[in-house]
Design an enzyme around this catalytic site. Structure first.
Site, PDB file in Angstrom:
ATOM      1  N   HIS A  12     -15.794  28.309 -17.748  1.00  0.00           N
ATOM      2  CA  HIS A  12     -14.745  29.311 -17.916  1.00  0.00           C
ATOM      3  C   HIS A  12     -15.251  30.723 -17.600  1.00  0.00           C
ATOM      4  CE1 HIS A  12     -12.212  26.552 -20.723  1.00  0.00           C
ATOM      5  NE2 HIS A  12     -12.108  26.223 -19.455  1.00  0.00           N
TER       6      HIS A  12
ATOM      7  N   GLU B  43      -4.531  37.423 -15.052  1.00  0.00           N
ATOM      8  CA  GLU B  43      -3.536  36.715 -15.866  1.00  0.00           C
ATOM      9  C   GLU B  43      -2.309  37.603 -16.114  1.00  0.00           C
ATOM     10  OE1 GLU B  43      -6.787  36.698 -16.422  1.00  0.00           O
ATOM     11  OE2 GLU B  43      -7.332  34.583 -16.391  1.00  0.00           O
TER      12      GLU B  43
ATOM     13  N   GLU C 267     -10.389  18.711 -31.433  1.00  0.00           N
ATOM     14  CA  GLU C 267     -10.055  19.280 -30.120  1.00  0.00           C
ATOM     15  C   GLU C 267      -8.823  18.623 -29.494  1.00  0.00           C
ATOM     16  OE1 GLU C 267     -10.659  21.567 -28.042  1.00  0.00           O
ATOM     17  OE2 GLU C 267     -12.528  22.557 -28.634  1.00  0.00           O
TER      18      GLU C 267
ATOM     19  N   VAL D 286      -8.403  37.004 -19.150  1.00  0.00           N
ATOM     20  CA  VAL D 286      -7.652  36.729 -20.373  1.00  0.00           C
ATOM     21  C   VAL D 286      -7.642  35.220 -20.555  1.00  0.00           C
ATOM     22  CG1 VAL D 286      -5.496  37.063 -21.626  1.00  0.00           C
ATOM     23  CG2 VAL D 286      -6.166  38.712 -19.858  1.00  0.00           C
ATOM     24  N   GLY D 287      -8.265  34.729 -21.609  1.00  0.00           N
ATOM     25  CA  GLY D 287      -8.354  33.283 -21.802  1.00  0.00           C
ATOM     26  C   GLY D 287      -8.236  32.910 -23.263  1.00  0.00           C
ATOM     27  N   THR D 288      -7.992  31.625 -23.488  1.00  0.00           N
ATOM     28  CA  THR D 288      -7.919  31.113 -24.858  1.00  0.00           C
ATOM     29  C   THR D 288      -9.156  30.269 -25.129  1.00  0.00           C
ATOM     30  OG1 THR D 288      -5.516  31.106 -24.794  1.00  0.00           O
ATOM     31  CG2 THR D 288      -6.554  29.752 -26.485  1.00  0.00           C
ATOM     32  N   TYR D 289      -9.854  30.600 -26.185  1.00  0.00           N
ATOM     33  CA  TYR D 289     -11.087  29.900 -26.557  1.00  0.00           C
ATOM     34  C   TYR D 289     -11.049  29.634 -28.047  1.00  0.00           C
ATOM     35  CZ  TYR D 289     -12.109  32.085 -22.137  1.00  0.00           C
ATOM     36  OH  TYR D 289     -12.019  32.497 -20.839  1.00  0.00           O
ATOM     37  N   ARG D 290     -11.823  28.632 -28.461  1.00  0.00           N
ATOM     38  CA  ARG D 290     -11.815  28.393 -29.903  1.00  0.00           C
ATOM     39  C   ARG D 290     -12.750  29.373 -30.593  1.00  0.00           C
ATOM     40  NH1 ARG D 290     -14.803  22.513 -30.347  1.00  0.00           N
ATOM     41  NH2 ARG D 290     -16.583  23.206 -31.591  1.00  0.00           N
TER      42      ARG D 290
END
Lengths: 475, 79
Positions: free
Chosen positions: A183, A225, A274, A162-166
């Site tokens: 990542h 996560e 960014e 579970v990750g945050t990406y653009r």
């Protein structure tokens, strides 16, 4: 207090005076982003913003800056809103030790209420999308918790990431996606593309406030996560099964977008302003085809402004960067007291440490650069004594001004690794790194004239607590 | 729906498509360049919507797009 969804957290923010509802009509651009940008320019306890009257929309609900102050970050962790930053980080570190906490599966997820599938998918009809910064190539999803699985080990719960990406919206059912090579999702994608297969993916928007924190936290590849969210919440994280991919997604999401990263395809993406305070982009990136969207009735679209710090992003990834570094340093050097890695995701860090012997602090600085996160960050380290609070910048500046003899206490190491987004890197991915040792020399390092420090009075700590109690009681 | 813009503010390409229209009819459209994928709302400020006001530092050429590096690179197929 553990929040199971974004809405219940917004209710708490409102009760605590930390949510501002803006009911006057605003323009989608530039007003939404400019207002969120402005929250970082009005002091440390700015509120979250909620907009529901946006020009041209009939039914938009937009939440921004949800984590964008120390008060809001404290409330996200269920702490009193006036909890000092250093205490928030310490409590975060204490709860970390409860990892792993198994999640709780629930199958009545509210996002099952509405569905679009196949040809009918139209993200613009579900989400009030808008631009953040002038040079951005389009409209972005920048606060999603994105779920993917290891194609070689799809049943391993820990390797499910579970990750945050653009994510740039490049069509009604198409997205451009940035998996930074180091990542976890980039490993999943590489394994799928080596076999010529698409990589299934679930993108969840508008989550409970701890999901957003763990999705942005540098964790080991096989650590879940969701199990970390349980530790930080002090209660199992509620999850549900996404209908198309079968992935585990947060039970409380506002919107769940499912589809695939199309194998071996790249398309122009960006730029995007960014977290470094600079744009990056104009590169060819993977693309996602969206096959299904599930969403709550009257969904709240949560977005995050980022650009020149400080912005919400800095609050969101501040403590969750400090704590892994603190844990890794303390494992070998229990003398380390605290780590402030809140500047640009830890490109610069401040570490307070006791000294085992002369030269010890510089060793701690070098170790910080060689932690997993340090390999891509930690370009500058300031070491301060154990009685200097690294979160108190006037104290840190005092230590630097009074303790540093630049010739011996500033060490520059050339040509080390850094993330490619670091604007000062030359070439991209390579940077010199610097240690500033602002600790008091101890034997056998006998430099300087430090034998008679003026310490705080023995009674001062007690008085500080008493004053804080009196001020709090006064309301 | 209003007439589509004639060129991309960012790369000057002349094929622009419609992605979305405002739920309140006639207020704005979201449009997209067919080459560089730049996406904009028609009521955004001139600095984001008009070629003559678009900042030079963000403009793209056909060469820029063609030569853009792949991130991450597509890996070799396993045999």
């Amino acid at each position: 207090m553990a929040y199971d969804d974004l809405r219940s957290f917004l209710d708490t923010l409102e009760k605590e005076g930390q949510l501002l509802r803006i009911t006057d009509e605003v323009l989608p651009e530039p007003d939404l982003a400019a207002a969120a940008n402005a929250t970082g320019r009005i002091g440390e306890n700015a509120p979250a913003l909620h907009f529901d009257n946006v020009k041209g929309f009939t039914d938009a609900r937009i939440a921004m800056n949800v984590h964008g102050s120390w008060a809001n970050h404290a409330l996200a962790l269920g702490l009193p809103k006036n909890t000092p930053v250093k205490e928030q980080v310490e409590e975060f570190a204490r709860r970390w030790d409860a990892f792993p906490v198994a999640p709780e599966r629930r199958e009545d997820a509210p996002w099952r209420e509405n569905t679009q599938e196949g040809e009918d998918v139209d993200l613009f009809s579900v989400l009030p999308l808008f631009r953040l910064n002038d040079g951005d190539g389009g409209f972005y999803l920048d606060k999603a918790a994105v779920v993917s699985r290891d194609p070689e080990d799809p049943d391993d719960f820990g390797k499910q990431n579970v990750g945050t990406y653009r994510i740039q919206v490049i069509g009604t059912n198409r997205l451009a996606f940035q998996p930074v090579p180091m990542h976890d999702v980039a490993q999943h994608l590489r394994k799928a593309e080596e076999k010529g297969e698409d990589l299934p993916i679930a993108i969840t928007l508008g989550n409970d406030p701890v999901m957003a924190i763990v999705a942005g936290m540098p964790m080991a590849y096989d650590q879940s996560e969701y199990e970390m969210a349980g530790a930080l919440r002090g209660a199992p994280a509620p999850i549900a099964t996404a209908p198309l991919t079968g992935f585990d997604v947060p039970w409380g999401s506002e919107v769940v977008i499912e589809g695939v990263i199309e194998s071996r395809k790249r398309q122009i993406e960006g730029p995007f302003g960014e977290f470094t305070g600079h744009y990056s982009g104009g590169r060819r990136m993977p693309v996602i085809r969206v096959d299904r969207v599930s969403y709550r009735t009257n969904p709240v679209f949560e977005s995050l402004y980022l650009g020149m710090p400080w912005t919400e992003c800095d609050y969101l990834v501040g403590p969750n960067t400090c704590v892994p570094l603190l844990k890794q340093l303390r494992a070998e050097f229990p003398e380390v007291q605290a780590v402030n890695a809140m500047y640009t995701h830890g490109l610069m860090v401040i570490i307070s440490t006791a000294k085992r012997y002369g030269g010890f602090a510089k060793a701690v600085g070098m170790r910080a650069m060689t932690t997993p996160h340090g390999l891509g960050y930690v370009a500058q380290v300031i070491l301060v004594d154990e009685d200097v609070d690294p979160f108190n910048l006037p104290q840190v500046m005092w230590a630097m001004s009074a303790k540093v003899n630049p010739k011996d206490d500033v060490v520059v190491i050339p040509n080390l690794s850094v993330l490619e987004l670091a604007p000062a890197a030359q070439p991209a991915g390579i940077s010199s790194k610097m240690i500033i040792d602002a600790t008091t020399p101890v034997a056998p390092d006998v430099r300087g004239n430090f034998s008679t420090p003026a310490k705080d009075l023995p009674e001062t700590a007690e008085w500080a607590a008493r004053l804080q109690r009196l001020i709090a009681a006064r309301g | 729906m209003n007439p589509l813009p004639v060129e991309c503010p960012r790369c000057a390409f002349e094929e622009i498509s419609l992605l979305a229209t405002s739920p309140v009819p006639g207020v704005w459209d979201v449009v997209q360049c067919g080459r560089c994928l730049y996406t904009w709302r028609t009521i955004e400020p001139a600095r984001r919507t008009r070629r003559d006001a678009y900042p030079d530092s963000f403009k793209l050429t056909a060469e820029d797009i063609e030569n853009a590096i792949e991130v991450p690179a597509v890996p070799p197929l396993l045999k």
